[in-house]
Scaffold this active site. Structure first.
Site, PDB file in Angstrom:
ATOM      1  N   SER A 182       0.828  -1.205   0.000  1.00  0.00           N
ATOM      2  CA  SER A 182       0.000   0.000   0.000  1.00  0.00           C
ATOM      3  C   SER A 182       0.863   1.256   0.000  1.00  0.00           C
ATOM      4  O   SER A 182       1.597   1.512  -0.935  1.00  0.00           O
ATOM      5  CB  SER A 182      -0.966  -0.039   1.185  1.00  0.00           C
ATOM      6  OG  SER A 182      -1.938   0.971   1.077  1.00  0.00           O
ATOM      7  N   ASP A 339      -3.343   6.632  -3.023  1.00  0.00           N
ATOM      8  CA  ASP A 339      -2.079   6.075  -2.567  1.00  0.00           C
ATOM      9  C   ASP A 339      -1.603   5.061  -3.603  1.00  0.00           C
ATOM     10  O   ASP A 339      -2.302   4.802  -4.605  1.00  0.00           O
ATOM     11  CB  ASP A 339      -2.222   5.483  -1.165  1.00  0.00           C
ATOM     12  CG  ASP A 339      -3.165   4.293  -1.099  1.00  0.00           C
ATOM     13  OD1 ASP A 339      -3.974   4.122  -2.030  1.00  0.00           O
ATOM     14  OD2 ASP A 339      -3.107   3.545  -0.108  1.00  0.00           O
ATOM     15  N   ASP A 341      -1.468   1.876  -4.141  1.00  0.00           N
ATOM     16  CA  ASP A 341      -2.295   0.762  -4.623  1.00  0.00           C
ATOM     17  C   ASP A 341      -3.743   1.184  -4.830  1.00  0.00           C
ATOM     18  O   ASP A 341      -4.601   0.355  -5.119  1.00  0.00           O
ATOM     19  CB  ASP A 341      -2.207  -0.441  -3.684  1.00  0.00           C
ATOM     20  CG  ASP A 341      -2.873  -0.207  -2.338  1.00  0.00           C
ATOM     21  OD1 ASP A 341      -2.872   0.942  -1.872  1.00  0.00           O
ATOM     22  OD2 ASP A 341      -3.369  -1.187  -1.736  1.00  0.00           O
ATOM     23  N   ASP A 343      -6.232   2.190  -3.012  1.00  0.00           N
ATOM     24  CA  ASP A 343      -7.404   1.865  -2.187  1.00  0.00           C
ATOM     25  C   ASP A 343      -7.823   3.041  -1.301  1.00  0.00           C
ATOM     26  O   ASP A 343      -8.872   2.992  -0.653  1.00  0.00           O
ATOM     27  CB  ASP A 343      -7.186   0.589  -1.363  1.00  0.00           C
ATOM     28  CG  ASP A 343      -6.083   0.710  -0.321  1.00  0.00           C
ATOM     29  OD1 ASP A 343      -5.317   1.695  -0.356  1.00  0.00           O
ATOM     30  OD2 ASP A 343      -5.965  -0.210   0.520  1.00  0.00           O
TER      31      ASP A 343
END
Length: 601
Positions: A182, A339, A341, A343
């Site tokens: 992440s 961010d 990734d 999510d």
């Protein structure tokens, strides 16, 4: 030198010898020639007495990376306490054993929603981002799953985490793995696990794992033998076509409500923060009618080094500097940031009072999206066709404003523990959020936080405000006039010794504060005791006479003590808003001072 002087030195040498021996054994078993070679070099340097080499070996081998509700996450490198191919193979083998057992024993026998035939082999989908070794870890996981008899699907390229969560449900899989860290620093990677199909109850299909699944999977991983005992298939898994991305994009674009909210005139600056969400987010926004989208050029393409930010998290100071500079230069209406990734979603806009660009707090965006979901479903948000309640939810450390928005709309509201693994499991969920920039606006598509679908709805509500001659800050003010000005703040205390966290929590339990900000504590809740509505968690909640709230808890992922503050100031008219903001800030500052004193800082 006496014998007593020699004993500690001999013991220390024996410890070092054991460490070096463990490193050499690992290097011989390591399938990655790069980490194997670096490990041999470290062992040689440690044997020569180089302190830094010994420290690295101790960090890598003193302990084993523990599998929990966040899966695995750590720095890349050799050894059992790092992310590497050996650790990933063992995790995949353990997860495969769990899935085979869960499905063969029909662990959730009443899950009629799963289309997979009873007795058929488990199905799993694997996704990955653009971090170092993410593609390698994903491919090896696919090889392990396939060898274990699991029908395995591999994402076609590095794609956002929400797309993996979508695929678990869309493909009716029993499990999913996303290789990502992440918004962690560049040296990290991780292994996030989802359950679906026949492996979990209906409310958790497509969601991240929670207790007791984490413990059961951890037990399966612990039972896996050495690397030489893990079979890897050479082929047999299915690399999904690019249409899986197109299906997700189409499903998200379909969320746009052009009949109720036709406005599309909005100048957007977007940054994917060197991550994998840029192409998907831009294509979704444009397909939904938001044509004026400018990517932050320096951060547009995936780059595992994240060269323009010290920490690839939109919440971190300086992370949005390039985006804000571009927005100012282009005279944009709004900044959207994901961010790495994708999510999470962050929002920035020009504050009409100061004229300066500022990032909205997660609670502010959470309230705006909650009110927008209410407006999108006006007349139907209270109940669905079966008269079941529609539920709005947020984590317990998030603002209480959403509960008031939901109540005014005749909808139910629930508080959960922190993390979308809990929020996403709320039955009847129509919208959920957590203050750490996580928003779930379409749980029927993605039962997790999704920064891309959230960005679309943020653009929709911002365009509607602009068409009415307003800004998102004006929309917030309207909510404050209805429900009171809700202002929040945080205090994070990073520690070098985890024992200090226990000491601070024990101090608060044994000597609880009597007041915060001059208002007496009327309700004290030790969250570790659990309740009818919340499982036990390490945390303390204080509610004062004037409805100020303080929650203190250790972080679940970092060596931090986190303190969440919220005050509510009643507002009768727009003319009072300025005074109310000043009063809220003063109250928060007094509470912060009292929290520091209570912690002995």
């Amino acid at each position: 030198m006496t014998s007593s002087d020699a004993a500690p030195e001999s013991s220390e040498q024996a410890t070092l010898d054991q460490l070096i021996s463990a490193a050499r054994v690992w290097a011989r078993q390591d399938p990655d020639p790069v980490t194997a070679a670096s490990l041999d070099e470290l062992a040689d340097q440690a044997a020569e007495g180089i302190p830094a080499a010994r420290q690295q070996l101790e960090d890598s081998f003193n302990g084993t990376l523990q599998f929990g509700t966040a899966g695995l996450r750590a720095a890349l490198g050799p050894g059992p306490n790092r992310m590497n191919r050996v650790v990933v193979r063992r995790a995949a083998a353990g997860f495969a054993a769990f899935l085979n057992d869960a499905v063969s024993n029909n662990a959730v026998s009443n899950n009629a929603a799963s289309a997979a035939a009873p007795g058929s082999r488990p199905r799993v989908v694997v996704g990955y981002d653009a971090r170092y070794n993410s593609d390698v870890f994903a491919a090896e996981s696919a090889a392990v799953f396939t060898a274990a008899g699991i029908e395995t699907f591999l994402m076609p390229s590095a794609l956002p985490t929400p797309l993996l969560a979508y695929a678990v449900r869309a493909l009716d899989c029993d499990g999913g793995v996303m290789v990502t860290a992440s918004h962690n620093p560049p040296q990290d990677n991780g292994y996030k696990v989802y359950l679906g199909g026949r492996a979990v109850e209906e409310s958790g299909r497509g969601a991240q794992i929670v207790t007791p699944y984490d413990a059961r999977i951890a037990e399966c991983i612990e039972a896996v033998g050495g690397p030489d005992t893990i079979d890897l298939a050479e082929d047999g898994w299915t690399v999904l076509p690019e249409s899986i991305s197109a299906d997700y994009r189409a499903a998200v674009v379909a969320l746009a409500d052009r009949s109720r909210f036709p406005a599309r005139e909005l100048k957007i600056v977007l940054t994917p923060m060197h991550g994998v969400g840029g192409d998907t987010a831009v294509s979704v926004l444009k397909a939904a009618g938001f044509e004026d989208v400018t990517l932050v050029e320096e951060q547009a393409l995936p780059d595992p080094d994240f060269p323009t930010v010290s920490f690839p998290n939109p919440e971190e100071p300086g992370a949005l500097d390039l985006a804000l500079a571009a927005a100012s230069r282009l005279d944009a209406d709004i900044v959207l940031a994901n961010d790495p990734d994708a999510d999470r979603a962050a929002v920035a806009a020009r504050d009409p009072e100061s004229g300066a660009w500022r990032m909205l707090r997660g609670d502010e965006v959470g309230a705006l999206l909650g009110a927008h979901v209410v407006a999108r479903t006006a007349g139907t948000v209270g109940v669905d066709d079966n008269a079941a309640p529609h539920v709005f939810a947020n984590s317990i450390v998030s603002s209480r404003l959403l509960s008031r928005i939901a109540a005014a709309a005749g909808a139910a509201h629930e508080e959960t523990l922190t993390g979308f693994k809990w929020i996403s499991r709320v039955p009847g969920l129509v919208y959920g959020y957590e203050e750490a920039l996580g928003y779930c606006v379409a749980p029927e598509l993605v039962r997790d936080k999704d920064g891309i679908s959230a960005s679309l709805l943020i653009a929709e509500l911002a365009a509607a405000a602009k068409a009415a001659g307003q800004t998102v800050f004006d929309t917030l003010d309207e909510l404050y006039l209805l429900h009171g000005l809700h202002a929040s703040d945080q205090l994070s205390i990073r520690v070098a010794d985890l024992g200090l966290l226990d000491a601070m929590m024990n101090r608060l339990r044994s000597d609880p504060p009597e007041a915060f900000g001059g208002s007496a504590v009327e309700q004290f809740t030790d969250l570790s005791e659990g309740s009818e509505h919340l499982p036990p968690t390490d945390g303390l909640l204080y509610l004062t006479r004037d409805q100020s709230r303080v929650i203190i808890r250790p972080s679940g992922t970092e060596p931090k003590l986190k303190c969440y503050l919220e005050v509510i100031i009643p507002v009768e008219s727009a003319a009072e808003l300025g005074e109310a903001r000043a009063a809220a800030r003063a109250s928060l500052d007094r509470i912060l001072a009292d929290v520091r004193e209570a912690l002995g800082l």
